[in-house]
Each structure stands twice: as C-alpha cells, then as structure tokens.
Design a protein around this motif. Structure first.
Motif, short mmCIF file in Angstrom:
data_model
loop_
_atom_site.label_atom_id
_atom_site.label_comp_id
_atom_site.label_asym_id
_atom_site.label_seq_id
_atom_site.Cartn_x
_atom_site.Cartn_y
_atom_site.Cartn_z
N GLY A 1 0.82 -1.21 0.00
CA GLY A 1 0.00 0.00 0.00
C GLY A 1 0.86 1.26 0.00
O GLY A 1 0.54 2.24 -0.68
N GLU A 2 1.96 1.24 0.74
CA GLU A 2 2.88 2.38 0.76
C GLU A 2 3.49 2.61 -0.61
O GLU A 2 3.66 3.75 -1.05
CB GLU A 2 3.98 2.16 1.80
CG GLU A 2 3.52 2.31 3.23
CD GLU A 2 4.68 2.19 4.21
OE1 GLU A 2 5.84 2.19 3.75
OE2 GLU A 2 4.43 2.09 5.42
N LEU A 3 3.85 1.52 -1.29
CA LEU A 3 4.39 1.65 -2.64
C LEU A 3 3.37 2.31 -3.57
O LEU A 3 3.72 3.16 -4.40
CB LEU A 3 4.80 0.28 -3.19
CG LEU A 3 5.99 -0.41 -2.51
CD1 LEU A 3 6.17 -1.82 -3.06
CD2 LEU A 3 7.27 0.40 -2.72
N ALA A 4 2.11 1.90 -3.44
CA ALA A 4 1.06 2.48 -4.27
C ALA A 4 0.91 3.97 -3.99
O ALA A 4 0.74 4.78 -4.91
CB ALA A 4 -0.26 1.75 -4.03
N LEU A 5 0.97 4.35 -2.70
CA LEU A 5 0.85 5.76 -2.34
C LEU A 5 2.04 6.58 -2.85
O LEU A 5 1.92 7.78 -3.08
CB LEU A 5 0.73 5.91 -0.82
CG LEU A 5 -0.57 5.36 -0.21
CD1 LEU A 5 -0.51 5.41 1.30
CD2 LEU A 5 -1.76 6.16 -0.73
N MET A 6 3.19 5.92 -3.02
CA MET A 6 4.38 6.58 -3.59
C MET A 6 4.23 6.80 -5.09
O MET A 6 5.01 7.53 -5.70
CB MET A 6 5.63 5.72 -3.37
CG MET A 6 6.19 5.72 -1.99
SD MET A 6 7.63 4.59 -1.91
CE MET A 6 8.71 5.33 -3.13
N GLY A 7 3.23 6.14 -5.68
CA GLY A 7 3.07 6.23 -7.13
C GLY A 7 3.59 5.01 -7.85
O GLY A 7 3.70 5.01 -9.08
N TYR A 8 3.92 3.96 -7.09
CA TYR A 8 4.46 2.73 -7.68
C TYR A 8 3.68 1.50 -7.23
O TYR A 8 4.23 0.62 -6.56
CB TYR A 8 5.94 2.56 -7.33
CG TYR A 8 6.83 3.56 -8.03
CD1 TYR A 8 7.20 3.37 -9.36
CD2 TYR A 8 7.30 4.68 -7.36
CE1 TYR A 8 8.01 4.29 -10.01
CE2 TYR A 8 8.12 5.61 -8.00
CZ TYR A 8 8.47 5.41 -9.32
OH TYR A 8 9.26 6.31 -9.96
N PRO A 9 2.41 1.40 -7.57
CA PRO A 9 1.68 0.17 -7.25
C PRO A 9 2.32 -0.99 -8.01
O PRO A 9 2.45 -0.93 -9.23
CB PRO A 9 0.26 0.45 -7.75
CG PRO A 9 0.42 1.52 -8.78
CD PRO A 9 1.58 2.35 -8.34
#
Length: 264
Positions: A163-171
């Motif tokens: 989820g953190e990766l997705a929030l960084m823009g990298y899902p």
C-alpha cells in the motif's frame, strides 16, 4: 502483425522479389499481402520499425531475462541508480524506465529497503518520462515466500508495505511469467513511443518503385542509394540531422532540410 528486430532485410528481400516478379501475393510469417497492400501495410510496418528506438536492459539482470530480452531487441548496457533495470531509448531526451523485482522483492521491502532508494531515484530523475515497478512473481508466490521464512511475516504487513508503494506512485504489477513480462514492457515502451504524426509523415514521405523500393520525394535513385550506404538503413536516414545529410555527395542544404522536415 509484429515485426521482429533483425528481420527487416527479410521483408525487403521478399517485397523486392515480389514486386520485380509481379507476383499477385506474397507471404511472411503466416500473413498474406497483395501488391496493393504494400503501400499501406508494408511501409507502415517497415518504415515505423526503422525509426523505432532500441530499448536497454541492465547487464546485472538474470541471464534468463537477458537472453529473453534480446529476442525483443533489447541492448545490454550498464544502467545507473534512477534508471531502473529496463529503459526505453530516449525520445525528446526522456525515457520510460522499469524496476523489476523477483526473489529480491521481500528483502528489498523489509531488510535493506533498497527498493525505496531505487524508486525515489527514478521519480526524481528529470530524464524519466514515466516509471513502473513490476514484480515477476505472483501475489500468491510472494505470500508463500513470506510464510516460509525462518520467521514468517504476517500477511497484513505485506499489504501495508505494498500500500505504501502504491501511495508513492508505484503500485506493483505482478506478472509471474517472464515472456508475459517482456510483452508488457514492450507494450509500455511502445505506447509512449507511438508518435502518430511522425509515423504518418514518414509513410507519406516514402514511396515504392520497382527498382528502388524506398524513395524520398525529390531524391534520385542514385542519391537514395548513397543515403542508404551512408546511414546503413532507412532508420538511419530518418534519424539523421541536416548536417549529417549534407555529408552525402549530391545532397545540398535545401535537399537536406527538405528530407529532415519530411520525417521530423
């Protein structure tokens, strides 16, 4: 129909022979063409392939991935931090970049956390037009890897980190088949590369003749041969600068500018 890298010579040889012998149709890789199809199909595919840029793969990738990438026309190079593991050729000074993870996905998330450094470097790289994170393992495989560790990691921890990766823009995109992965990479690169206006200009600029299949308007057969001899391919001619075109005997400044404007 997709043209494979390195097979342009086959296309040209077959088309030359078919046109010279006035064959009603010719075949290549299971597709049948009529002579009337040549202008619309042959040139659009061959012409665009010539000006299509060549992507790169980092030399530290798995041998299996490097071997497979060569089938897709990738060049093996040394990519730096912020350039990912796969990089498209530059277009208007920018590239499309992909960070690939496999067995190193979990360690890079929970231990050395190197994945964050890599993704942040790509995001801050001014030469990167778009970037993606792709894991060549399935979600189920990742979960099994976590459960089989000496100290199993809970499922909710994986969800929070992803989820953190997705929030960084990298899902993360999970593709557990290497060939499917390469097809996806090729699609992502091509989707950004498709410059419809330039493709149309190139298709309109190139015409077909019996003796000299590809020809620019206002350029004689002899000059066309010199251009191909100088730059090695239609791709080379289309990507040449006016200054480089002037190096060809018989090409003046006006003709060089006209050729350049036709395809750029």
């Amino acid at each position: 129909m997709k043209l494979e890298y390195g097979n342009i010579a086959d296309w040209i040889a077959i088309a030359r022979q078919s046109i010279a012998e006035k064959q009603p149709t010719f075949e290549l890789k299971g597709d049948t063409f009529t002579i009337n199809d040549v202008q619309d199909l042959f040139l659009k595919k061959v012409g665009y392939e010539y000006v299509k840029r060549k992507p790169c793969i980092d030399h530290r990738e798995l041998d299996e991935m490097i071997d497979l990438s060569k089938e897709f026309g990738f060049e093996v190079v040394q990519l730096k931090l912020g350039e990912g593991d796969y990089q498209s050729e530059r277009y208007d000074t920018q590239t499309i970049n992909i960070e690939r993870k496999d067995n190193d996905f979990i360690p890079s998330l929970f231990h050395d956390k190197h994945i964050y450094e890599q993704l942040n470097a790509m995001r801050k790289n001014p030469n990167v037009k778009a970037s993606y994170l792709i894991c060549t393992k399935s979600w189920q495989q990742i979960k099994r890897d976590m459960e089989s560790r000496h100290k199993p990691l809970p499922r909710n921890l994986l969800i929070s980190y992803v989820g953190e990766l997705a929030l960084m823009g990298y899902p993360p995109i999970f593709v557990d088949d290497y060939r499917d992965y390469m097809d996806l990479v090729e699609y992502l690169f091509d989707a950004y590369y498709k410059n419809v206006n330039r493709a149309k200009r190139i298709n309109n600029a190139i015409s077909i003749k019996e003796k000299n299949i590809i020809k620019f308007p206002g350029v004689s057969d002899k000059l066309a041969e010199r251009l191909l001899e100088k730059f090695g391919s239609i791709k080379g001619v289309c990507n040449a600068t006016p200054e480089q075109l002037l190096e060809v005997k018989g090409i003046g400044e006006k003709t060089a500018q006209e050729i350049y404007k036709l395809v750029n």
